[in-house]
Design a protein around this motif. Structure first.
Motif, PDB file in Angstrom:
ATOM      1  N   ASN A 147       0.828  -1.204   0.000  1.00 46.06           N
ATOM      2  CA  ASN A 147       0.000   0.000   0.000  1.00 46.06           C
ATOM      3  C   ASN A 147       0.863   1.256   0.000  1.00 46.06           C
ATOM      4  O   ASN A 147       0.360   2.361   0.190  1.00 46.06           O
ATOM      5  N   ASP A 148       2.164   1.067  -0.200  1.00 38.11           N
ATOM      6  CA  ASP A 148       3.112   2.170  -0.274  1.00 38.11           C
ATOM      7  C   ASP A 148       3.330   2.528  -1.746  1.00 38.11           C
ATOM      8  O   ASP A 148       3.874   1.725  -2.521  1.00 38.11           O
ATOM      9  N   SER A 149       2.898   3.699  -2.147  1.00 37.75           N
ATOM     10  CA  SER A 149       2.999   4.115  -3.550  1.00 37.75           C
ATOM     11  C   SER A 149       4.439   4.286  -4.007  1.00 37.75           C
ATOM     12  O   SER A 149       4.704   4.373  -5.214  1.00 37.75           O
ATOM     13  N   GLN A 150       5.386   4.311  -3.070  1.00 42.15           N
ATOM     14  CA  GLN A 150       6.789   4.478  -3.434  1.00 42.15           C
ATOM     15  C   GLN A 150       7.441   3.157  -3.854  1.00 42.15           C
ATOM     16  O   GLN A 150       8.545   3.158  -4.387  1.00 42.15           O
ATOM     17  N   ILE A 151       6.775   2.062  -3.610  1.00 41.69           N
ATOM     18  CA  ILE A 151       7.325   0.751  -3.941  1.00 41.69           C
ATOM     19  C   ILE A 151       6.675   0.250  -5.226  1.00 41.69           C
ATOM     20  O   ILE A 151       5.463   0.332  -5.402  1.00 41.69           O
ATOM     21  N   ASN A 152       7.483  -0.277  -6.116  1.00 44.59           N
ATOM     22  CA  ASN A 152       6.999  -0.703  -7.428  1.00 44.59           C
ATOM     23  C   ASN A 152       6.384  -2.103  -7.351  1.00 44.59           C
ATOM     24  O   ASN A 152       6.931  -3.086  -7.853  1.00 44.59           O
ATOM     25  N   LEU A 153       5.230  -2.166  -6.660  1.00 43.05           N
ATOM     26  CA  LEU A 153       4.460  -3.398  -6.555  1.00 43.05           C
ATOM     27  C   LEU A 153       2.984  -3.057  -6.697  1.00 43.05           C
ATOM     28  O   LEU A 153       2.583  -1.925  -6.417  1.00 43.05           O
TER      29      LEU A 153
END
Length: 305
Positions: A147-153
């Motif tokens: 749920n972290d928009s900074q991680i590319n998942l």
């Protein structure tokens, strides 16, 4: 010794039942590595209830991109990016009464090989009339999410509980009567099996969404209702079917529009068998004020008789 005669061994990750939070990597009968799961580590938890007279086996497959060497590890196939694979397995034996279980599985980068969880396979084995046994298998692929928009998942999605319900379908016709076991899972998938060959295999793997930043818990439970008997009455030509649920709720299905349904029966376009906690299977119960009209859909434990 020639390369064709070399034996490629498999490294097993064994969950020690007596060690709290500890895993031990073993090769043959000697320890080659040891790891420990901290309560703060990101992990996947499987939990639920095991019915009486039922065993459960959970097998998790891991891959490693850093370890290789056929003296310790079985090489992975060419269809994935891992140089080696290994498994973690936990078995819960048959008990006389229903009981809960919980298994914590590490997710990523643990141990010297930086193991990476790939998939999970579960098998419930119900001894419904020993020595006869019913097997319910399921396979789950692991999809990492955040749920972290900074991680590319991809963003995390909720996991549906895996809760297949097993009960009895009694066929009645001019040719006689016989019983089958029936299962309906939350996706609506339906399977019928004669009691002598009761074995379910997954049509395709499900997906478990696991948050890489937080602990994820998924409920995997088998519900057994052998005393919940649904009657299916078929006419000689097979073009009329009457389905009667334990509380008397009746559905009628026919290929001819000129056929009259039994008194009090509900009609449907095509024959459908509902699980014990669906409103469609409990209409008589819901329509009786003396028993209390329930609001909204039935909960999973609200079985009508």
């Amino acid at each position: 010794m020639s390369a064709s005669l070399k034996i490629k061994h498999m490294l097993f990750i064994i969950l020690l039942a007596g060690a709290s939070g500890g895993l031990c990597l073993r090769y043959a009968d000697r320890t080659v590595d040891a790891i420990y799961i901290s309560p703060d580590d990101v992990k996947l938890t499987l939990r639920g209830e095991i019915p009486a007279q039922t065993a459960l086996q959970i097998t998790a497959e891991y891959g490693s991109a850093s370890c290789s060497g056929e003296e310790l590890l079985r090489e992975a196939g060419p269809d994935n990016d891992y140089r080696s694979t290994s498994t973690l397995s936990r078995t819960f034996r048959v008990e006389e009464t229903a009981h809960t279980y919980q298994v914590d599985l590490p997710l990523d980068d643990f141990g010297k090989c930086a193991w990476h969880l790939q998939s999970i396979t579960t098998q419930f084995s119900w001894q419904f009339a020993p020595p006869r046994m019913m097997l319910v298998n399921a396979q789950f692929d692991i999809e990492r999410c955040t749920n972290d928009s900074q991680i590319n998942l991809p963003p995390c999605r909720p996991n549906d509980p895996f809760r297949p319900v097993i009960y009895t379908l009694r066929h009645e016709s001019d040719a006689g009567s016989w019983d089958e076991l029936i299962t309906i899972d939350p996706s609506g998938a339906l399977a019928l099996k004669p009691a002598e060959t009761a074995r379910w295999l997954p049509a395709q793997p499900r997906t478990l969404f696991v948050d890489v930043d937080q602990k994820t818990a998924v409920n995997l439970t088998l519900v057994l209702k052998p005393e919940y008997v649904v009657r299916l009455i078929e006419n000689a030509h097979g073009n009329e079917n009457t389905v009667i649920y334990p509380d008397g709720t009746t559905w009628f299905y026919a290929t001819s529009l000129n056929t009259s349904p039994p008194a009090g029966a509900h009609t449907g376009d095509q024959m459908t068998l509902y699980s014990p906690y669906r409103n469609e299977a409990c209409l008589n119960t819901l329509q009786q004020p003396a028993k209390g009209v329930q609001k909204g859909p039935l909960r999973e434990n609200d079985y009508c008789r």
